[in-house]
Motif scaffolding. Structure first.
Motif, mmCIF file in Angstrom:
data_model
loop_
_atom_site.group_PDB
_atom_site.id
_atom_site.type_symbol
_atom_site.label_atom_id
_atom_site.label_comp_id
_atom_site.label_asym_id
_atom_site.label_seq_id
_atom_site.Cartn_x
_atom_site.Cartn_y
_atom_site.Cartn_z
ATOM 1 N N LEU A 1 29.933 -7.420 14.147
ATOM 2 C CA LEU A 1 30.770 -7.723 12.951
ATOM 3 C C LEU A 1 29.856 -7.430 11.547
ATOM 4 O O LEU A 1 30.217 -6.628 10.912
ATOM 5 C CB LEU A 1 31.372 -8.905 12.929
ATOM 6 N N LEU A 2 28.736 -8.213 11.636
ATOM 7 C CA LEU A 2 27.791 -7.869 10.410
ATOM 8 C C LEU A 2 27.411 -6.495 10.210
ATOM 9 O O LEU A 2 27.448 -5.916 9.106
ATOM 10 C CB LEU A 2 26.819 -8.703 10.499
ATOM 11 N N ARG A 3 27.128 -5.863 11.484
ATOM 12 C CA ARG A 3 26.697 -4.354 11.311
ATOM 13 C C ARG A 3 27.806 -3.491 10.871
ATOM 14 O O ARG A 3 27.546 -2.568 10.199
ATOM 15 C CB ARG A 3 26.396 -4.160 12.888
ATOM 16 N N ASP A 4 29.070 -3.807 11.221
ATOM 17 C CA ASP A 4 30.015 -2.920 10.911
ATOM 18 C C ASP A 4 30.613 -3.157 9.660
ATOM 19 O O ASP A 4 31.590 -2.334 9.134
ATOM 20 C CB ASP A 4 30.987 -2.877 12.138
ATOM 21 N N TYR B 1 35.445 -16.717 10.599
ATOM 22 C CA TYR B 1 34.900 -17.061 9.205
ATOM 23 C C TYR B 1 33.572 -18.092 9.164
ATOM 24 O O TYR B 1 32.771 -17.948 8.528
ATOM 25 C CB TYR B 1 36.080 -17.228 8.036
ATOM 26 N N THR B 2 33.817 -19.180 10.133
ATOM 27 C CA THR B 2 32.880 -20.165 10.073
ATOM 28 C C THR B 2 31.667 -19.432 10.602
ATOM 29 O O THR B 2 30.564 -20.021 10.411
ATOM 30 C CB THR B 2 33.483 -21.333 10.937
ATOM 31 N N ARG B 3 32.006 -18.875 11.826
ATOM 32 C CA ARG B 3 30.716 -18.141 12.440
ATOM 33 C C ARG B 3 30.080 -16.933 11.416
ATOM 34 O O ARG B 3 28.856 -16.900 11.705
ATOM 35 C CB ARG B 3 30.967 -17.379 13.654
ATOM 36 N N LEU B 4 30.717 -16.380 10.582
ATOM 37 C CA LEU B 4 30.002 -15.341 9.599
ATOM 38 C C LEU B 4 29.233 -16.393 8.913
ATOM 39 O O LEU B 4 28.311 -15.964 8.301
ATOM 40 C CB LEU B 4 31.106 -14.590 8.954
ATOM 41 N N LEU B 5 30.111 -17.393 8.407
ATOM 42 C CA LEU B 5 29.278 -18.306 7.201
ATOM 43 C C LEU B 5 28.147 -18.692 7.719
ATOM 44 O O LEU B 5 27.119 -19.157 6.872
ATOM 45 C CB LEU B 5 30.137 -19.342 6.647
ATOM 46 N N GLY C 1 22.536 -13.674 6.675
ATOM 47 C CA GLY C 1 22.586 -12.438 5.898
ATOM 48 C C GLY C 1 24.018 -11.982 5.542
ATOM 49 O O GLY C 1 24.225 -10.929 4.775
ATOM 50 N N PHE C 2 24.967 -13.096 5.637
ATOM 51 C CA PHE C 2 26.569 -12.807 5.301
ATOM 52 C C PHE C 2 26.404 -13.104 3.985
ATOM 53 O O PHE C 2 26.592 -14.239 3.534
ATOM 54 C CB PHE C 2 27.459 -13.872 6.137
ATOM 55 N N ASN C 3 26.555 -11.965 2.855
ATOM 56 C CA ASN C 3 26.696 -12.214 1.558
ATOM 57 C C ASN C 3 27.413 -11.274 0.869
ATOM 58 O O ASN C 3 28.052 -10.484 1.471
ATOM 59 C CB ASN C 3 25.402 -12.211 0.916
#
Ligand code: MCA
Ligand code: AMP
Length: 504
Positions: A234-237, A251-255, A259-261
């Motif tokens: 997800l972060l890559r795309d 959303y909690t896993r992205l947070l 690198g999620f910013n």
């Protein structure tokens, strides 16, 4: 001569070279290619003798061909029955027996087990990599198939939702239900042909199939099509996408990823959350980290989407926004059904073109939940704030939502109660940082029968999809009850809420 849903979603793109599906690590499918694939699949279905109104059960991994089965059903007037890939044979046997499909499509590894529960249906296989007897049969077809006329009230899909008591119910969704909802959402969320949706949801539920795919196809936009949720992918795309639709766990896993910013999300225009409550804290953290305010919306299998925070106006944390255009929401007294004054808490009821046409072959259940005046009784408790924002404050239905999947305690309690030595049981959800809620079971033994939690778990798991397995089973002397003798699950939830070892 028209097909209410297929024409605006897919049919009008039949000659388009615009990208539709961009699968992870595989070639992009244009709209035209996808529509042509749907025609070949529809020819296979016609060759099997399937006719308008027949059901097609689909339990396969997410893939472009699996999505094309949906389009093929729509264009043929067939009714899709999408099934969670986690379901066990005993769960599937009920759905297939009840929906009585003319065709079942499954992974070839499941074909032998499926053959025993077909109930007279034909069987085709479709594997995660797109291979299988269905693809082979479609490859031999011409790609010419007349689109079947389908009217507003014709069925497009049946989605099973478990009952709080008794059997699962098949929610019947019509072409007009799905089209009206897609139109309302595409407009409200300002979708256009330049959008790129990052699609990481399963396609056997309303969220990933109808909300995501229908809104996107109606807009002529493209999809980065991930086979499942993987936070690294997800972060890559994200830098190539404009919209993400997810459950709060996304959303909690992205947070949780440093690198999620702001940089990672600078190309995005919209993050949508639904299927389970998004904590106000997650909303705030997300804004602090990325500058984006997550747009939370509220829906149900029976009603599609009902309410949404605005695209342009204030997205208020802890609320699901306003009724969708064309949809009415009201709050009623759950005992009398009388409408309550603004600001009071009560049952959320919904009416509109999005509301389903009842439960498959269950007129009594339909009559119990869908009022004669068209309002559907959701089982969710809510309150409307002074500015008109709807807050979901609880559920009257006994339901656990774990990572966006619904788990009905009754289904697990029935299995536990049937085990030798069990007098009674209660299953409930406690707060969980990753999945929102985690499932716990407490069991009371019959006098003189020692019970082993591991053996109890082993006794029920063959019958239940993995996501429904209790994360813990505790043996107790008795269950807390109120003066009426009803088990007090609120007390159980408090008792077992604390992290660490619960008592028992
Ligand atoms: C996976 N597991 C779960 C769940 N998902 N257990 C409980 N609840 C879950 N939701 C199990 C796995 O089998 C695995 O078991 C273990 O937990 C860890 O798996 P993990 O790899 O962490 O899970 P994952 O594959 O990353 O999946 C988590 C997920 C997924 C991405 C949150 O559950 C998901 O895609 N949820 C979205 C569901 C959804 O689309 N809901 C919409 C329906 P083991 O111990 O064997 O490893 S509701 C709807 O449509 C209405 C209308 C609406 O409003 O939207
Ligand atoms: P399902 O039966 O899978 O369609 O799940 C529908 C249920 O999910 C609703 O009745 C709600 O309880 C819950 N739900 C969906 N969206 C939200 C949301 N944004 N906040 C809280 N609960 C939600």
């Amino acid at each position: 001569m028209s097909n209410v849903l297929f024409d605006p979603l897919f049919g009008r793109h039949a000659d388009s070279n615009a990208p539709f599906l961009m699968p992870d690590g595989a070639a992009t499918l244009s709209y035209g290619t996808f529509v042509s694939l749907s025609a070949r699949l529809a020819q296979v279905f016609a060759g099997l003798g399937l006719i308008k109104g027949d059901r097609v059960a689909l339990q396969v991994a997410k893939s472009p061909v699996a999505l094309a089965v949906y389009a093929a059903c729509l264009r043929s007037g067939l009714v899709l029955l999408p099934l969670n890939t986690a379901y066990t044979t005993s769960e599937l046997s009920y759905f297939i027996g009840d929906a009585d499909p003319g065709l079942v499509i499954c992974d070839e590894r499941q074909a032998t087990a499926m053959a025993d529960i077909l109930n007279g249906a034909a069987l085709h296989t479709l594997n995660a990599d797109g291979s299988g007897s269905l693809t082979d049969a479609a490859a031999g077809m011409q790609g010419t198939h007349t689109v079947m006329d389908c009217a507003a009230d014709d069925l497009a899909a049946i989605l099973y939702t478990s009952g709080t008591t008794g059997r699962s119910k098949g929610a019947m969704l019509t072409h007009a239900n799905l089209l009206s909802n897609a139109q309302a959402l595409a407009d409200l969320w300002q979708f256009n042909a330049d959008d790129v949706l990052l699609h990481a949801l399963p396609i056997f539920h309303t969220h990933g199939l109808f909300v995501a795919v229908n809104v996107l196809a109606l807009s002529g936009a493209a999809m980065l099509f991930h086979t499942g949720f993987n936070v690294e992918n997800l972060l890559r795309d994200l830098p190539c996408a404009t919209v993400l639709m997810g459950v709060p766990t996304f959303y909690t896993r992205l947070l949780a990823k440093p690198g999620f910013n702001r940089d990672a999300t600078s190309h995005m225009r919209l993050f949508v959350s639904g299927s389970a409550p998004l904590l106000a804290d997650t909303h705030t953290q997300f804004e602090d980290r990325t500058g984006h305010r997550i747009l939370e919306r509220y829906g149900m299998t029976e009603t599609n989407m009902n309410a949404s925070n605005p695209c342009d106006g204030e997205r208020r944390p802890g609320t699901v926004g306003f009724a969708l255009p064309g949809t009415e929401l009201r709050i009623t007294d759950s005992d009398t059904g009388a409408e309550l004054p603004q600001g009071q808490t009560g049952m959320i009821e919904v009416r509109g073109p999005n509301v389903f046409h009842g439960y498959w072959r269950m007129p009594e259940k339909t009559a119990a939940e869908l009022r004669a005046n068209g309002f559907f009784i959701t089982g969710d408790l809510g309150q409307i704030d002074p500015d008109g924002y709807l807050m979901i404050v609880g559920r009257q239905k006994d339901l656990i939502i774990s990572g966006g999947y619904n788990i009905y305690p009754k289904e697990i309690e029935v299995l536990l109660d049937a085990l030798p030595g069990v007098a009674e049981s209660a299953v409930f959800g406690v707060a969980d940082a990753d999945f929102g809620e985690a499932t716990i079971g407490v069991v009371v033994p019959e006098p003189g029968c020692p019970l082993d939690p591991a053996a109890l778990l082993a006794g029920i798991t063959p019958h239940l999809a993995r996501f429904k397995h209790p994360r813990r089973i505790v043996v107790v002397d008795d269950l807390p009850r109120n003066a009426m003798g009803k088990v007090q699950k609120n007390i159980l939830r408090q008792t077992y809420a604390a992290p660490g070892e619960p008592p028992g």
